[in-house]
Design a protein around this motif. Structure first.
Motif, mmCIF file in Angstrom:
data_model
loop_
_atom_site.group_PDB
_atom_site.id
_atom_site.type_symbol
_atom_site.label_atom_id
_atom_site.label_comp_id
_atom_site.label_asym_id
_atom_site.label_seq_id
_atom_site.Cartn_x
_atom_site.Cartn_y
_atom_site.Cartn_z
ATOM 1 N N ILE A 9 0.849 -1.201 0.000
ATOM 2 C CA ILE A 9 0.000 0.000 0.000
ATOM 3 C C ILE A 9 0.880 1.245 0.000
ATOM 4 O O ILE A 9 0.658 2.178 -0.774
ATOM 5 C CB ILE A 9 -0.950 0.008 1.223
ATOM 6 C CG1 ILE A 9 -1.990 -1.108 1.113
ATOM 7 C CG2 ILE A 9 -1.615 1.372 1.390
ATOM 8 C CD1 ILE A 9 -2.995 -0.942 -0.011
ATOM 9 N N LYS A 10 1.887 1.258 0.863
ATOM 10 C CA LYS A 10 2.772 2.420 0.967
ATOM 11 C C LYS A 10 3.549 2.651 -0.334
ATOM 12 O O LYS A 10 3.723 3.787 -0.765
ATOM 13 C CB LYS A 10 3.738 2.233 2.139
ATOM 14 C CG LYS A 10 4.547 3.446 2.468
ATOM 15 C CD LYS A 10 5.362 3.239 3.725
ATOM 16 C CE LYS A 10 6.097 4.509 4.086
ATOM 17 N NZ LYS A 10 6.829 4.377 5.354
ATOM 18 N N GLU A 11 4.007 1.561 -0.951
ATOM 19 C CA GLU A 11 4.768 1.683 -2.194
ATOM 20 C C GLU A 11 3.913 2.199 -3.351
ATOM 21 O O GLU A 11 4.428 2.765 -4.302
ATOM 22 C CB GLU A 11 5.385 0.339 -2.572
ATOM 23 C CG GLU A 11 6.529 -0.071 -1.675
ATOM 24 C CD GLU A 11 7.039 -1.472 -1.955
ATOM 25 O OE1 GLU A 11 6.440 -2.186 -2.794
ATOM 26 O OE2 GLU A 11 8.033 -1.854 -1.325
ATOM 27 N N ASN A 12 2.612 2.014 -3.276
ATOM 28 C CA ASN A 12 1.704 2.424 -4.353
ATOM 29 C C ASN A 12 0.800 3.576 -3.937
ATOM 30 O O ASN A 12 -0.281 3.745 -4.486
ATOM 31 C CB ASN A 12 0.864 1.217 -4.797
ATOM 32 C CG ASN A 12 1.715 0.163 -5.458
ATOM 33 O OD1 ASN A 12 2.203 0.354 -6.551
ATOM 34 N ND2 ASN A 12 1.911 -0.950 -4.772
ATOM 35 N N ILE A 13 1.257 4.371 -2.999
ATOM 36 C CA ILE A 13 0.442 5.443 -2.421
ATOM 37 C C ILE A 13 0.008 6.472 -3.463
ATOM 38 O O ILE A 13 -1.051 7.074 -3.325
ATOM 39 C CB ILE A 13 1.189 6.117 -1.241
ATOM 40 C CG1 ILE A 13 0.227 6.956 -0.403
ATOM 41 C CG2 ILE A 13 2.342 6.968 -1.722
ATOM 42 C CD1 ILE A 13 -0.612 6.144 0.531
ATOM 43 N N ASN A 14 0.783 6.655 -4.522
ATOM 44 C CA ASN A 14 0.444 7.649 -5.536
ATOM 45 C C ASN A 14 -0.534 7.138 -6.584
ATOM 46 O O ASN A 14 -0.948 7.894 -7.451
ATOM 47 C CB ASN A 14 1.714 8.168 -6.215
ATOM 48 C CG ASN A 14 2.594 8.931 -5.243
ATOM 49 O OD1 ASN A 14 2.098 9.605 -4.354
ATOM 50 N ND2 ASN A 14 3.888 8.816 -5.401
ATOM 51 N N GLN A 15 -0.875 5.865 -6.498
ATOM 52 C CA GLN A 15 -1.823 5.278 -7.438
ATOM 53 C C GLN A 15 -3.153 5.039 -6.715
ATOM 54 O O GLN A 15 -3.165 4.486 -5.620
ATOM 55 C CB GLN A 15 -1.284 3.951 -7.971
ATOM 56 C CG GLN A 15 0.032 4.089 -8.687
ATOM 57 C CD GLN A 15 0.599 2.731 -9.065
ATOM 58 O OE1 GLN A 15 -0.061 1.714 -8.976
ATOM 59 N NE2 GLN A 15 1.841 2.724 -9.499
ATOM 60 N N TYR A 38 -8.624 -1.833 7.504
ATOM 61 C CA TYR A 38 -8.074 -0.878 6.538
ATOM 62 C C TYR A 38 -8.866 -0.926 5.230
ATOM 63 O O TYR A 38 -9.221 0.116 4.673
ATOM 64 C CB TYR A 38 -6.597 -1.190 6.294
ATOM 65 C CG TYR A 38 -5.888 -0.132 5.493
ATOM 66 C CD1 TYR A 38 -5.265 0.935 6.123
ATOM 67 C CD2 TYR A 38 -5.834 -0.205 4.109
ATOM 68 C CE1 TYR A 38 -4.612 1.908 5.385
ATOM 69 C CE2 TYR A 38 -5.182 0.769 3.365
ATOM 70 C CZ TYR A 38 -4.578 1.821 4.009
ATOM 71 O OH TYR A 38 -3.945 2.787 3.280
ATOM 72 N N HIS A 42 -11.186 2.210 3.865
ATOM 73 C CA HIS A 42 -10.849 2.835 2.593
ATOM 74 C C HIS A 42 -11.784 2.417 1.456
ATOM 75 O O HIS A 42 -11.585 2.787 0.308
ATOM 76 C CB HIS A 42 -9.391 2.541 2.229
ATOM 77 C CG HIS A 42 -8.434 3.273 3.120
ATOM 78 N ND1 HIS A 42 -8.056 2.801 4.361
ATOM 79 C CD2 HIS A 42 -7.809 4.463 2.968
ATOM 80 C CE1 HIS A 42 -7.242 3.660 4.922
ATOM 81 N NE2 HIS A 42 -7.073 4.687 4.101
#
Length: 64
Positions: A9-15, A38, A42
């Motif tokens: 999730i953190k690695e793809n935060i911009n998507q 979570y 969300h």
């Protein structure tokens, strides 16, 4: 289980994430509950493809 989920999730935060696909033979209940909360908070859709599995604790994520 939860470390990998939250790392992804953190690695793809911009998507924008709208749906997650689940593949799990089960796992630790406390991790599944954290991930499920979570997912619920969300408003992610969940899915399991034909070749995937969702056993045991995974169900808490799927039904979140």
């Amino acid at each position: 289980m939860s470390k990998n989920f939250f790392k992804n999730i953190k690695e793809n935060i911009n998507q924008p994430i709208k749906e997650i696909k689940i593949n799990s033979n089960g796992g630790v209940l406390s991790s599944a509950l954290k991930i499920g909360k979570y997912v619920h908070d969300h408003k992610f859709k969940t899915g399991v493809d034909d070749e995937m599995r969702c056993y045991s604790a995974c169900g808490f994520v799927y039904f979140a």
